[in-house]
Each structure stands twice: as structure tokens, then as C-alpha cells.
Scaffold this active site. Structure first.
Site, short mmCIF file in Angstrom:
data_model
loop_
_atom_site.label_atom_id
_atom_site.label_comp_id
_atom_site.label_asym_id
_atom_site.label_seq_id
_atom_site.Cartn_x
_atom_site.Cartn_y
_atom_site.Cartn_z
N PHE A 97 26.70 11.44 26.81
CA PHE A 97 28.24 11.13 27.28
C PHE A 97 28.38 12.30 28.42
O PHE A 97 27.59 13.12 28.41
CB PHE A 97 29.24 11.33 26.28
CG PHE A 97 30.73 10.84 27.04
CD1 PHE A 97 30.87 9.67 27.35
CD2 PHE A 97 31.47 12.11 26.97
CE1 PHE A 97 32.08 9.49 28.05
CE2 PHE A 97 32.83 11.62 27.51
CZ PHE A 97 32.98 10.40 28.10
N ASP A 98 29.14 11.81 29.32
CA ASP A 98 29.29 12.65 30.60
C ASP A 98 29.62 14.15 30.35
O ASP A 98 28.94 15.06 31.16
CB ASP A 98 30.06 11.87 31.74
CG ASP A 98 31.63 11.68 31.35
OD1 ASP A 98 31.80 11.82 30.29
OD2 ASP A 98 32.23 11.35 32.10
N LYS A 135 38.29 9.23 18.65
CA LYS A 135 37.87 8.11 18.56
C LYS A 135 38.13 7.56 17.01
O LYS A 135 39.27 7.27 16.73
CB LYS A 135 36.47 7.95 18.90
CG LYS A 135 36.49 8.07 20.63
CD LYS A 135 36.50 9.41 20.92
CE LYS A 135 35.82 9.51 22.41
NZ LYS A 135 36.08 10.82 22.99
N HIS A 151 34.33 11.90 38.78
CA HIS A 151 35.19 10.71 38.61
C HIS A 151 36.62 10.99 38.40
O HIS A 151 37.54 10.16 38.74
CB HIS A 151 34.51 9.62 37.67
CG HIS A 151 34.23 10.32 36.49
ND1 HIS A 151 33.06 11.19 36.10
CD2 HIS A 151 35.04 10.26 35.06
CE1 HIS A 151 32.95 11.52 35.09
NE2 HIS A 151 34.01 10.91 34.27
N TYR A 208 48.15 31.00 10.24
CA TYR A 208 47.06 31.28 10.98
C TYR A 208 45.73 31.17 10.71
O TYR A 208 44.73 30.57 11.15
CB TYR A 208 47.08 32.94 11.40
CG TYR A 208 46.22 33.08 12.79
CD1 TYR A 208 46.60 32.67 13.99
CD2 TYR A 208 45.09 33.52 12.54
CE1 TYR A 208 45.78 33.08 15.10
CE2 TYR A 208 44.00 34.04 13.61
CZ TYR A 208 44.42 33.70 15.13
OH TYR A 208 43.45 33.84 16.03
N ASP A 262 25.84 12.93 17.89
CA ASP A 262 27.00 13.06 18.69
C ASP A 262 27.83 11.65 18.17
O ASP A 262 27.78 10.51 18.41
CB ASP A 262 26.99 12.59 20.22
CG ASP A 262 28.27 12.48 20.92
OD1 ASP A 262 29.40 12.37 20.10
OD2 ASP A 262 28.43 12.78 22.16
N ALA A 271 31.10 10.62 17.55
CA ALA A 271 32.38 10.15 17.99
C ALA A 271 32.87 8.93 17.33
O ALA A 271 33.85 8.61 16.90
CB ALA A 271 32.64 10.18 19.33
#
Ligand code: F0G
Length: 461
Positions: free
Chosen positions: A129-130, A261, A452, A76, A218, A220
Site C-alpha cells: 500500500f502507498d 478497515k 496524490h 495512562y 499487512d 487491514a
């Protein structure tokens, strides 16, 4: 016309395990689309022939990563794999603290909480990004995109279309004292996977320091961004992707990362940063929403696969192959006269739906129509980065449509062959010949935030 060589170098890997894909009929796909409310997210993946919906969580892992899965320590707290991953992330990013999360958007959510992005606060990006935007906006703050104007001209060749407009940034900071956080997205997914230059990263960092605003990446697709810098910024051509990545992170105060990604894994994410206070705040919150801070919603085996993926993704041979594969698809389409966003991005090729379907007005969602037609006729799944995802009502209730109406063909990492991409090219060329037969759509169910994913539609015939 872009000139290119049809013979790209072979991938620096070979196949050990395969996954069968299934061909379906046009008639079947027509029926499934109707059942799906003409929303491609509702189509069962097994009924997709070539799936270019996303490059996120769709990578093929290496045998070395799979071996790492067997080395999962499922304790854990403070499992062995946490320390392995921590070492790798510290080596690449140089940040003092690291927190695993189950994916990118939970990292976003924790950051919004830690920086107290509530009402009357603003966060600035080149382009959010969304999910990042949604996290900021649902926290009550404003998400402001300050991308350079070149990004909005789909046929303009420009090396770093992902750059943030520094003049606008300074102007905003001079006029507003409520900016709480700057987040630079590398590469800029929303704008078609366009890279951000080191010069821009350095400049944003300088401005952020001057105005004492925390500056995060960000990151990614940090490895793909590093490879673009190597190819396009003379000063960095002799550095390795890892050295470039390190330099990139050195200009920021921290990063949020969807590891689905460039982490080359199917699930995972992390936050890394230098500020101890913010780190402790996130750690406390983690226990309530994400899990104990050393596993962050992941299993020990996931942490290990990520530790190994982050090393593999920075291989220059791999990044060269990755770059060539995406360029190959883009260049094949350009050669066939298809309007795409230029230059070709790092993880995706983006069709310019407005030029592809000039007879469909943005209010009838040309990008969405193109996505539907590509699936219905050829079994290829793509995703809209256009009016369904990005249109917004202004204060008077009038819809404002985005400047770019794109259909993204995102290429999963280490998954599809050149032959698969040739099939995609042939499908799009065929569709282009029949483009006058494609019709627009209207929305029958609109859920509001991130619509979307779940909206339903009907064709306008
Ligand atoms: N930031 C960027 C730049 C992204 O592209 C994504 C996800 C996220 C954050 C959120 O990460 O999915 O792990 O929660 N992009 C996916 C895509 C969904 O298809 O482009 P997540």
C-alpha cells in the site's frame, strides 16, 4: 456478462442513528474543485453527497461498540481496555505480543525501525500500500512488489489476483541476500481489494522460513480476505471466518494492521508478533513517538471499540452482507457496460480509467480526470489509484506509468444503502455516455512523496 440477482439479502442490522447528507449543485461543485486545485482530497466532506473516497475510518459503529466507548478506562498505563483488546487479538491471531498504534502507518513506521530497514535493504510484498511503500522508502530501503502477472489484466476473471508470485520470490531470494522482511497485503488494496489465497499464504510462509526472512501480514482487511477464502478455496468452505483468519495468521511471524478497515472503528491500529526482541525494540520506540505501549496513541475508549469491532467483523452474516453489497455495485456497473476491474474486490469497485477514457493519455491522468468528473457532475467522491499515485521517474528521469489506471469506489462499512449504490451506478452510466466531454489534467504543484494527497492541478482543455 456477469449474471446477478438484483435482490440482495437485507443487511443484518437496522439503523439507530442517522447522519444527514447534502445535495449541492453542479455549479457549486465546479467552483469548489477549482478552489481545491482539482484535488478531491481538498474538498470539504460536507459538500460530498456520496463519499466513496475510502473505506478507512469511515465505518458505522454498532450500539455495542458505542456502549464500549462509555466503558473507556482512561488510565495512562495498563487500562482495562488494553487487556480486553489484547485478549481479542491474541484469540484471533495467536501471536504472543501485541502493541496498539494510532493507525496503520505508525505500525508500518515502527516495523521499519525495528527491522532496521535502512539503505541497501529490501522488503518484498505482493503489492505494498502507498503508505507502507513510503515508510520503507523514506527509511532508505527498497520496496519490491512481486504480484502475480494475472493482477495486471483488468478483465481476467481469476479467484486470487492478490497472490504473490512465489517463483519470482524464490528467484529474488536466490540472487539477493539483503531482503529483510516480507509483507503480504491481505486483501491487496492497491490491486483493487483482491484476495490472497491460503495456499499462497502457506507457500510464502514456507519460502520465508527456508530463507529465514521474517514474514508479516499487512492485515487491514483480514476478515474480508478470510471470507473470500471461504467462498473460493474448497478446502475452507466449512470453516468459520474466524477459523480461517486464525489459520491465516498462523503462517506468519506477525502482522501490522490498520484497524480503520476491518476493525470497524474510526481510528486505531496494531502490531502483533511472536519475536520478543523485535517486540521490545518497538515498545522502547513507542514511548518516544506514539505513546505508552499499552495505549499507542489511542484513548482507552478507542481500544474498547476496537476490541468489540474485531469480534463483530468476523460474523459470517456480516461478511456475507458486506461481500454482497460490494458485488452488487460492481455487477450493476458491468451490466451497464462499464469497464471495471474484474473480479470485484472485497472493499471496493474499481473503474478501469484507461478503457473508460481511452482518449486521455496516462501522462494526462485519466484516473484523476474521472475522479474529478464524478464529483463535479454527481457529487460522488472516489479516489485515483493510478498515475498520480503510482507513476515514478526511472533513472533517466523518464516517467514510468503503472499498468493499471484505476478509480476506486471504496464502500464504507455499514454506511450506505442499496439506494445510495443505485445512485452511484446511475451517475457512472450517465457519465459514460458523456465520456468524450472529459478532459485530462496537468500538475501545477508536485510535493513528491505521496503526492496524490496534496498535489494541485489544472485542466487541459
Ligand atoms: N495498509 C493497507 C492495505 C491500507 O489500505 C492502508 C490504508 C494502510 C496500510 C495504512 O493504514 O491509513 O490506518 O495509516 N488505506 C487507506 C485507504 C488510507 O484509503 O485505502 P492507515
Amino acid at each position: 456478462m456477469v449474471e446477478f440477482n438484483r435482490r440482495i439479502k437485507p443487511p443484518p442490522f437496522k439503523t439507530k442513528t442517522i447522519e444527514h447528507i447534502k445535495k449541492t449543485t453542479h455549479q457549486e461543485r465546479k467552483m469548489w474543485l477549482e478552489e481545491a486545485g482539482y484535488n478531491i482530497f481538498n474538498i470539504a466532506a460536507e459538500n460530498v453527497y456520496i463519499d466513496l473516497l475510502t473505506d478507512s475510518g469511515t465505518s458505522a459503529m454498532s450500539d455495542y461498540q458505542w456502549a464500549g466507548i462509555m466503558m473507556g478506562d482512561e488510565a495512562y498505563a495498563h487500562c482495562k481496555n488494553f487487556f480486553n483488546l489484547k485478549d481479542v487479538i491474541q484469540d484471533i491471531t495467536g501471536f504472543k505480543y501485541f502493541i496498539p498504534t494510532h493507525q496503520g502507518r505508525s505500525a508500518e513506521n515502527l516495523i521499519c525501525y525495528a527491522f532496521n530497514l535502512t539503505q541497501s535493504k529490501v522488503s518484498i510484498s505482493n503489492q505494498f500500500f502507498d503508505t507502507t511503500r513510503a515508510n520503507i522508502e523514506t527509511s532508505g530501503a527498497e520496496a519490491l512488489d512481486l504480484i502475480i502477472p494475472e493482477a495486471f489484466d483488468p478483465s481476467l476473471m481469476y479467484d486470487f489476483k492478490g497472490n504473490l508470485d512465489c517463483k519470482e520470490l524464490v528467484k529474488t531470494l536466490e540472487n539477493q541476500d539483503n531482503v529483510a522482511l516480507i509483507i503480504l497485503t491481505i486483501t491487496n488494496n492497491t490491486g483493487g481489494g483482491q484476495p490472497v489465497s491460503m495456499q499462497n499464504i502457506r507457500e510464502v510462509s514456507k519460502i520465508a522460513k527456508k530463507y529465514t526472512i521474517p514474514f508479516f501480514l499487512d492485515a487491514a482487511r483480514f476478515a474480508e480476505n478470510a471470507y473470500f477464502i471461504k467462498l473460493r478455496e474448497e478446502k475452507y468452505k466449512d470453516l468459520t471466518p474466524k477459523e480461517i483468519a486464525k489459520k491465516t495468521f498462523s503462517y506468519a511471524d506477525g502482522c501490522i494492521v490498520s484497524a480503520k478497515k476491518d476493525g470497524l472503528v474510526n481510528i486505531g491500529g496494531f502490531i502483533a508478533l511472536n519475536d520478543e526482541k523485535i517486540y521490545l525494540k518497538i515498545k522502547e520506540r513507542m514511548v518516544i513517538v506514539e505513546g505508552f505501549p499499552t495505549y499507542g496513541g489511542l484513548a482507552g475508549r478507542d481500544l474498547e471499540a476496537l476490541a468489540r469491532g474485531l469480534v463483530e467483523v468476523l460474523s459470517e452474516e456480516y461478511l456475507e452482507y458486506r461481500y454482497n453489497q460490494v458485488q452488487y455495485l460492481g455487477n450493476s456497473l458491468v451490466e451497464g457496460g462499464i469497464p471495471i476491474l474484474l473480479p470485484v474486490g472485497g472493499h471496493s469497485v474499481n473503474l478501469d480509467a484507461r478503457r473508460f477514457l481511452p482518449h486521455i493519455p496516462q501522462a494526462q491522468f485519466p484516473g484523476w480526470s474521472l475522479v474529478n468528473a464524478l464529483y463535479e457532475r454527481y457529487g460522488v467522491r472516489s479516489v485515483e489509484l493510478g498515475s498520480v499515485m503510482q507513476a515514478k521517474k526511472d533513472k533517466d528521469g523518464t516517467w514510468q506509468y503503472p499498468k493499471l489506471e484505476l478509480v476506486r469506489l471504496a464502500i464504507p462499512r455499514r454506511v450506505y444503502s442499496q439506494e445510495h449504490l443505485n445512485y452511484v451506478t446511475d451517475s457512472i452510466l450517465d457519465l459514460y455516455e458523456h465520456r468524450s466531454e472529459i478532459f485530462g489534467f496537468e500538475i501545477t504543484y508536485d510535493p513528491g512523496v505521496l503526492r496524490h494527497f496534496t498535489a494541485r492541478f489544472k485542466p487541459i482543455k
